[in-house]
Write a protein that holds these residues in place. Structure first.
Motif, PDB file in Angstrom:
ATOM      1  N   LYS A 164       0.785  -1.181   0.108  1.00 56.30           N
ATOM      2  CA  LYS A 164      -0.105  -0.120  -0.060  1.00 56.30           C
ATOM      3  C   LYS A 164       1.100   1.317   0.053  1.00 56.30           C
ATOM      4  CE  LYS A 164      -3.670  -2.204   2.555  1.00 56.30           C
ATOM      5  NZ  LYS A 164      -4.567  -2.082   3.935  1.00 56.30           N
ATOM      6  N   LEU A 165       2.259   1.186   0.184  1.00 56.19           N
ATOM      7  CA  LEU A 165       3.099   2.204   0.147  1.00 56.19           C
ATOM      8  C   LEU A 165       3.077   3.037  -1.142  1.00 56.19           C
ATOM      9  CD1 LEU A 165       5.333   3.848   1.745  1.00 56.19           C
ATOM     10  CD2 LEU A 165       6.841   2.425   0.715  1.00 56.19           C
ATOM     11  N   GLU A 166       2.965   2.351  -2.342  1.00 55.60           N
ATOM     12  CA  GLU A 166       3.092   3.289  -3.602  1.00 55.60           C
ATOM     13  C   GLU A 166       1.746   3.943  -3.707  1.00 55.60           C
ATOM     14  OE1 GLU A 166       3.070   2.606  -8.399  1.00 55.60           O
ATOM     15  OE2 GLU A 166       3.780   1.089  -7.014  1.00 55.60           O
ATOM     16  N   PRO A 167       0.310   3.277  -3.687  1.00 55.38           N
ATOM     17  CA  PRO A 167      -0.602   4.146  -3.543  1.00 55.38           C
ATOM     18  C   PRO A 167      -0.774   5.297  -2.579  1.00 55.38           C
ATOM     19  CG  PRO A 167      -1.385   1.972  -3.096  1.00 55.38           C
ATOM     20  CD  PRO A 167       0.159   1.934  -3.298  1.00 55.38           C
ATOM     21  N   SER A 168      -0.199   4.992  -1.433  1.00 56.45           N
ATOM     22  CA  SER A 168      -0.185   6.044  -0.467  1.00 56.45           C
ATOM     23  C   SER A 168       0.530   7.425  -0.938  1.00 56.45           C
ATOM     24  CB  SER A 168       0.340   5.337   0.972  1.00 56.45           C
ATOM     25  OG  SER A 168      -0.611   4.508   1.448  1.00 56.45           O
ATOM     26  N   ILE A 169       1.592   6.778  -1.464  1.00 55.66           N
ATOM     27  CA  ILE A 169       2.526   8.198  -1.825  1.00 55.66           C
ATOM     28  C   ILE A 169       2.056   8.866  -3.007  1.00 55.66           C
ATOM     29  CG2 ILE A 169       4.800   8.681  -3.264  1.00 55.66           C
ATOM     30  CD1 ILE A 169       5.904   6.280  -1.769  1.00 55.66           C
ATOM     31  N   ARG A 171      -1.327   9.251  -3.378  1.00 55.00           N
ATOM     32  CA  ARG A 171      -2.219  10.167  -2.512  1.00 55.00           C
ATOM     33  C   ARG A 171      -1.499  11.365  -1.985  1.00 55.00           C
ATOM     34  NH1 ARG A 171      -7.822   9.747  -3.145  1.00 55.00           N
ATOM     35  NH2 ARG A 171      -8.394   7.310  -3.290  1.00 55.00           N
ATOM     36  N   LEU A 172      -0.446  10.869  -1.153  1.00 51.10           N
ATOM     37  CA  LEU A 172       0.117  12.285  -0.805  1.00 51.10           C
ATOM     38  C   LEU A 172       0.520  13.434  -1.970  1.00 51.10           C
ATOM     39  CD1 LEU A 172       1.634  13.597   1.512  1.00 51.10           C
ATOM     40  CD2 LEU A 172       3.706  12.009   0.997  1.00 51.10           C
ATOM     41  N   SER A 173       0.782  12.862  -2.944  1.00 52.13           N
ATOM     42  CA  SER A 173       0.936  13.793  -4.076  1.00 52.13           C
ATOM     43  C   SER A 173      -0.267  14.666  -4.219  1.00 52.13           C
ATOM     44  CB  SER A 173       1.447  12.897  -5.563  1.00 52.13           C
ATOM     45  OG  SER A 173       1.570  13.657  -6.491  1.00 52.13           O
ATOM     46  N   ASP A 174      -1.361  13.977  -4.240  1.00 54.96           N
ATOM     47  CA  ASP A 174      -2.554  14.778  -4.606  1.00 54.96           C
ATOM     48  C   ASP A 174      -2.620  15.928  -3.245  1.00 54.96           C
ATOM     49  OD1 ASP A 174      -3.285  13.310  -6.665  1.00 54.96           O
ATOM     50  OD2 ASP A 174      -4.461  12.017  -5.709  1.00 54.96           O
ATOM     51  N   LEU A 175      -2.508  15.280  -2.097  1.00 58.02           N
ATOM     52  CA  LEU A 175      -2.554  16.195  -1.020  1.00 58.02           C
ATOM     53  C   LEU A 175      -1.606  17.390  -1.113  1.00 58.02           C
ATOM     54  CD1 LEU A 175      -2.871  13.529   1.868  1.00 58.02           C
ATOM     55  CD2 LEU A 175      -4.780  15.138   0.815  1.00 58.02           C
ATOM     56  N   MET A 176      -0.153  17.080  -1.416  1.00 56.93           N
ATOM     57  CA  MET A 176       0.608  18.125  -1.594  1.00 56.93           C
ATOM     58  C   MET A 176       0.338  18.927  -2.828  1.00 56.93           C
ATOM     59  SD  MET A 176       3.106  17.670   0.661  1.00 56.93           S
ATOM     60  CE  MET A 176       4.312  18.680  -0.071  1.00 56.93           C
ATOM     61  N   HIS A 177      -0.230  18.664  -3.707  1.00 59.03           N
ATOM     62  CA  HIS A 177      -0.622  19.787  -4.721  1.00 59.03           C
ATOM     63  C   HIS A 177      -1.658  20.748  -4.040  1.00 59.03           C
ATOM     64  CE1 HIS A 177      -3.087  21.093  -8.153  1.00 59.03           C
ATOM     65  NE2 HIS A 177      -1.874  20.916  -8.959  1.00 59.03           N
ATOM     66  N   TYR A 178      -2.525  20.225  -3.391  1.00 59.22           N
ATOM     67  CA  TYR A 178      -3.561  21.102  -2.786  1.00 59.22           C
ATOM     68  C   TYR A 178      -2.890  21.904  -1.889  1.00 59.22           C
ATOM     69  CZ  TYR A 178      -7.943  22.609  -0.219  1.00 59.22           C
ATOM     70  OH  TYR A 178      -8.946  23.230   0.259  1.00 59.22           O
ATOM     71  N   MET A 179      -2.105  21.379  -1.024  1.00 55.99           N
ATOM     72  CA  MET A 179      -1.474  22.286  -0.021  1.00 55.99           C
ATOM     73  C   MET A 179      -0.467  23.474  -0.595  1.00 55.99           C
ATOM     74  SD  MET A 179      -0.179  19.183   2.535  1.00 55.99           S
ATOM     75  CE  MET A 179       0.816  20.301   3.496  1.00 55.99           C
ATOM     76  N   LEU A 180      -0.055  23.025  -1.916  1.00 53.81           N
ATOM     77  CA  LEU A 180       1.116  23.846  -2.325  1.00 53.81           C
ATOM     78  C   LEU A 180       0.440  25.095  -3.169  1.00 53.81           C
ATOM     79  CD1 LEU A 180       4.036  21.554  -3.237  1.00 53.81           C
ATOM     80  CD2 LEU A 180       4.015  23.193  -1.635  1.00 53.81           C
ATOM     81  N   TYR A 181      -0.737  24.495  -3.960  1.00 54.15           N
ATOM     82  CA  TYR A 181      -1.316  25.570  -4.685  1.00 54.15           C
ATOM     83  C   TYR A 181      -2.657  25.963  -4.401  1.00 54.15           C
ATOM     84  CZ  TYR A 181       2.460  23.819  -7.586  1.00 54.15           C
ATOM     85  OH  TYR A 181       3.813  23.476  -8.056  1.00 54.15           O
ATOM     86  N   ASN A 198     -11.203  13.599   1.488  1.00 55.34           N
ATOM     87  CA  ASN A 198     -11.359  12.252   0.859  1.00 55.34           C
ATOM     88  C   ASN A 198     -10.061  11.599   0.560  1.00 55.34           C
ATOM     89  OD1 ASN A 198     -14.184  11.682   0.735  1.00 55.34           O
ATOM     90  ND2 ASN A 198     -14.486  13.175  -0.677  1.00 55.34           N
ATOM     91  N   SER A 199      -9.125  12.563   0.128  1.00 55.01           N
ATOM     92  CA  SER A 199      -7.790  11.858  -0.079  1.00 55.01           C
ATOM     93  C   SER A 199      -6.843  11.603   1.096  1.00 55.01           C
ATOM     94  CB  SER A 199      -7.095  12.934  -0.990  1.00 55.01           C
ATOM     95  OG  SER A 199      -7.380  13.070  -2.099  1.00 55.01           O
ATOM     96  N   TYR A 200      -7.250  12.424   2.116  1.00 50.17           N
ATOM     97  CA  TYR A 200      -6.650  12.112   3.438  1.00 50.17           C
ATOM     98  C   TYR A 200      -7.264  11.004   4.003  1.00 50.17           C
ATOM     99  CZ  TYR A 200      -4.985  12.856   8.047  1.00 50.17           C
ATOM    100  OH  TYR A 200      -4.099  12.511   9.068  1.00 50.17           O
ATOM    101  N   ILE A 201      -8.495  10.979   4.042  1.00 50.81           N
ATOM    102  CA  ILE A 201      -9.021   9.796   4.721  1.00 50.81           C
ATOM    103  C   ILE A 201      -8.680   8.440   3.910  1.00 50.81           C
ATOM    104  CG2 ILE A 201     -11.289   8.644   5.099  1.00 50.81           C
ATOM    105  CD1 ILE A 201     -12.393  11.348   5.564  1.00 50.81           C
ATOM    106  N   ALA A 202      -8.653   8.537   2.630  1.00 53.77           N
ATOM    107  CA  ALA A 202      -8.163   7.272   1.766  1.00 53.77           C
ATOM    108  C   ALA A 202      -6.829   6.939   2.266  1.00 53.77           C
ATOM    109  CB  ALA A 202      -8.372   7.722   0.237  1.00 53.77           C
ATOM    110  N   ASP A 215     -16.441   5.543  10.087  1.00 56.34           N
ATOM    111  CA  ASP A 215     -17.945   5.812   9.780  1.00 56.34           C
ATOM    112  C   ASP A 215     -17.778   7.123   8.964  1.00 56.34           C
ATOM    113  OD1 ASP A 215     -20.440   6.435   9.367  1.00 56.34           O
ATOM    114  OD2 ASP A 215     -20.924   6.628  11.676  1.00 56.34           O
ATOM    115  N   ILE A 216     -17.548   7.088   7.640  1.00 53.35           N
ATOM    116  CA  ILE A 216     -17.413   8.451   7.018  1.00 53.35           C
ATOM    117  C   ILE A 216     -18.512   8.862   6.376  1.00 53.35           C
ATOM    118  CG2 ILE A 216     -16.089   9.691   5.474  1.00 53.35           C
ATOM    119  CD1 ILE A 216     -14.453   8.408   7.819  1.00 53.35           C
ATOM    120  N   ALA A 217     -19.122  10.202   6.202  1.00 55.82           N
ATOM    121  CA  ALA A 217     -20.241  10.737   5.533  1.00 55.82           C
ATOM    122  C   ALA A 217     -19.702  12.092   5.284  1.00 55.82           C
ATOM    123  CB  ALA A 217     -21.661  10.564   6.235  1.00 55.82           C
ATOM    124  N   LEU A 218     -19.629  12.091   4.000  1.00 56.74           N
ATOM    125  CA  LEU A 218     -19.172  13.589   3.435  1.00 56.74           C
ATOM    126  C   LEU A 218     -20.317  13.826   2.356  1.00 56.74           C
ATOM    127  CD1 LEU A 218     -15.280  13.267   3.088  1.00 56.74           C
ATOM    128  CD2 LEU A 218     -16.619  14.381   5.025  1.00 56.74           C
TER     129      LEU A 218
END
Length: 324
Positions: A164-169, A171-181, A198-202, A215-218
């Motif tokens: 799960k390390l690769e898909p986690s990285i 996901r982290l890339s998506d999060l970093m894009h949001y954080m930076l831009y 959603n990305s963080y929870i995933a 128990d997630i409801a967004l």
């Protein structure tokens, strides 16, 4: 507009051919109005701003006296030279001396009001700059704090040699894009903030799998309309739940519910919590929650309610926020 009314007043209330007001012709009032305008603007924009201070106080008084006496003499000379048919007496003097003094007092009041408005504008601009600086500082504190926690999660996966390390990285890339831009904007669409959650929870689901009950409801995109929110405002609550609601907790459970109705956001995050077993608590714990509460105070003031409850081994955050 005001001065136009003053200069044309005799022609509005007087009668032709002289448009007199009392014993004086309308033309005299128009010429006197021009002199009054000179007193008003001369004091309001020249004498008062430059001389009304401790250093030049005496010079200011002399200048004002000269301005007023000069206006008296000029109006009197106009009356004698241009309107010889008018006999100077007590009645005519009432239209020569008191108006100059009254206009001078009006210019003082006007100048003080203008200065007060200007000071208030500067104060608001300085406060806006200060708030902007504070918000930028708070956001800069969130990013490394958040990144530190995510990297800790990735280290845990790496130690397990998890696939799960690769898909986690990723996901982290998506999060970093949001954080930076995206997070550099003053406000972002609520849909973007929800996608970030959603990305963080995933990412956390990849890490914990079935070990943590979630128990997630967004809300869906159509529920958020075009509502906007300050970026990175909600994730510290979720981050806090995963940080302190996992580990040695028996049957860890995390509940994250977000609803939006009539521009009112309701966010509920809860997790099992045992202070005696919390190995993640250190001197830096609580930075995220303290940070986000400060941002709420700065940005939303009376437009939010935040309740943090720790009871019966359950840590709960309830946020109600008015969006625009």
């Amino acid at each position: 507009m005001v001065w136009t009314a003053i200069l044309t007043l005799p022609y509005a209330i007087g009668s032709p051919p002289d448009y007199k007001i009392g014993p004086l012709p309308g033309l005299f009032f128009t010429l006197a109005g021009l002199i009054h305008a000179l007193i008003f603007y001369g004091n309001a924009y020249l004498l008062y701003p430059k001389l009304f201070n401790r250093r030049y106080w005496g010079l200011y008084l002399i200048s004002v006296l000269f301005l007023l006496v000069g206006s008296f003499q000029l109006k009197h000379a106009l009356l004698i030279q241009w309107f010889p048919e008018v006999n100077p007496d007590f009645t005519t003097n009432k239209f020569i001396y008191p108006p100059s003094i009254g206009i001078f007092v009006a210019s003082l009041i006007y100048r003080k009001i203008i200065d007060r408005i200007h000071r208030e504008k500067i104060r608001k601009e300085q406060r806006a700059i200060q708030l902007d600086s504070e918000l930028k500082l708070l956001r800069s504190q969130i990013n490394p704090h958040f990144l530190f926690n995510v990297l800790t999660n990735l280290i845990a996966l790496a130690r397990k040699k998890s696939n799960k390390l690769e898909p986690s990285i990723l996901r982290l890339s998506d999060l970093m894009h949001y954080m930076l831009y995206e997070s550099q904007q003053d406000k972002v669409l609520l849909t973007q903030e929800v996608d970030y959650l959603n990305s963080y929870i995933a990412l956390q689901q990849l890490r914990f799998g079935d070990d943590v009950r979630m128990d997630i409801a967004l809300p869906q995109v159509n529920e958020t309309k075009n509502l906007r929110i300050d970026p990175m405002l909600l994730v510290p609550f979720v981050e806090n739940a995963f940080k302190h609601g996992t580990g040695w907790i028996n049957e860890p459970t995390i509940r994250i519910h977000l609803t939006v109705q009539d521009e009112m956001l309701r966010f509920n995050v809860s997790n099992k919590y045992d202070r005696s077993l919390d190995t993640n608590k250190d001197k830096h714990s609580g930075i995220g929650l303290t940070n986000v509460q400060t941002r709420l105070d700065l940005l939303y003031k009376s437009q939010y309610q935040l309740k943090i409850i720790e009871k019966d081994n359950l840590f709960t955050v309830n946020l109600v926020l008015k969006l625009t």
